[in-house]
Design an enzyme around this catalytic site. Sequence first.
Site, short mmCIF file in Angstrom:
data_model
loop_
_atom_site.label_atom_id
_atom_site.label_comp_id
_atom_site.label_asym_id
_atom_site.label_seq_id
_atom_site.Cartn_x
_atom_site.Cartn_y
_atom_site.Cartn_z
N HIS A 220 0.83 -1.21 0.00
CA HIS A 220 0.00 0.00 0.00
C HIS A 220 0.86 1.26 0.00
CE1 HIS A 220 1.04 0.83 4.19
NE2 HIS A 220 0.91 -0.49 4.39
N GLU A 296 -2.12 -7.09 7.81
CA GLU A 296 -0.77 -7.03 8.36
C GLU A 296 -0.71 -7.74 9.72
OE1 GLU A 296 2.29 -7.19 8.33
OE2 GLU A 296 2.93 -5.21 7.61
#
Length: 416
Positions: A220, A296
């Site tokens: 990202h 994550e």
Amino acid sequence: MRQFIVEADGGSRGNPGPAGYGAVVLDGRTGEPLAEAAEYIGIATNNVAEYKGLIAGLNAAKALDPAAGIRVRMDSKLVVEQMSGRWKIKHPDMKPLAAEAARIFPAGQVTYEWIPRERNKHADRLANEAMDAGKNGGQWDPSASTAALDASAARAATTAAVAGEAVGRAAQTERTEAASSVSASSDSAPSVSAPASSASVGWGSSADLGAPVTFVLLRHGETALTPEKRFSGSGGSDPELSAAGRRQAEAVAASLAARGTIQEIVSSPLRRCRETAGTVAARLGLDVTVEEGLRETDFGAWEGLTFAEVRERYPDDLSAWLASPDVAPTGGGESFTAVGRRVAAVRDRLLERYRGRTVLVVTHVTPVKTLVRLALGAPPESLFRMELSAASLSAVAYYADGNASVRLLNDTSHLR
């Protein structure tokens, strides 16, 4: 005529590297294991080990009943398709092995079926036991084997297979025809590592194995925490993209649109990934599928802290975490071992769902590094030895025979 099922597998820790095979002969009616074989074969490739596993399994079946009908089940698409006569055998190491396997039974007595890796656990475990024995300087000992623990699963799978054999054959034919109709990517990118037997074209293709599933891995864009190098996982504040991060997302969207190879987009559920994926999807005219397993690591009490702050506040916990992938961050976070299991599971789901396609996987530092590590067969400590910038691209191609090839790592050329 008696019916036997031969399940075989082989592996190489390095490809080529220390290699071994495993094979089991099952009763075709009950699924009961009748014979097992495994051997450490020294330095070899995955494909050589797989063929040797097939040969051992066929020889074991012949010793039981040379007149039996044989159904071979393997998770190596390469071996299954070559032995079925649908793919040419080009590699010089494979030709004599395939010829040896073909001589064991008359052709009319043997059929070949591809099965997913999770349905080949018995043979896989035998192969790993053989490789473990070789690592310790010995050979596989059947008295110490734990592969029989998979016997009940094999019996259940065999019962289901017998009940739906006709349906299974039709489905396999449909999958094979569908895979052969998929065109490989024509785009080009540098290759970090590729199996010795595959010729690379673009982000992932092979004349021998058909179109792979290619994951284009996108970290990202930046958040406010990124430039400060703060722990930002799935247990923290779920920050949005910063202005810089939004510019990065636009840049990578333009680059991917110019390449024109992305067919599917999946994303972590965290906001920074969904925003990055949404920007790319809008440019490419695609939908985004959210995958929970791509989130994550949960960094527990370290969320939002810098490395220096964690070292100051939790020095012992940090040292233990750096020393072992089984240790979780302070306060109930996730260990890298736990993350690895989660990421491997979502990888397998995506490979099954997107056969032969190129998939943009928008996720975070740890999942990207984990996918690269698993593809390379690298140890857990390699996670600390990779640089992965915000909005960087990496790529891994996954072939039908179970091999993977890392094609790109941490490419940020689109941001310059």
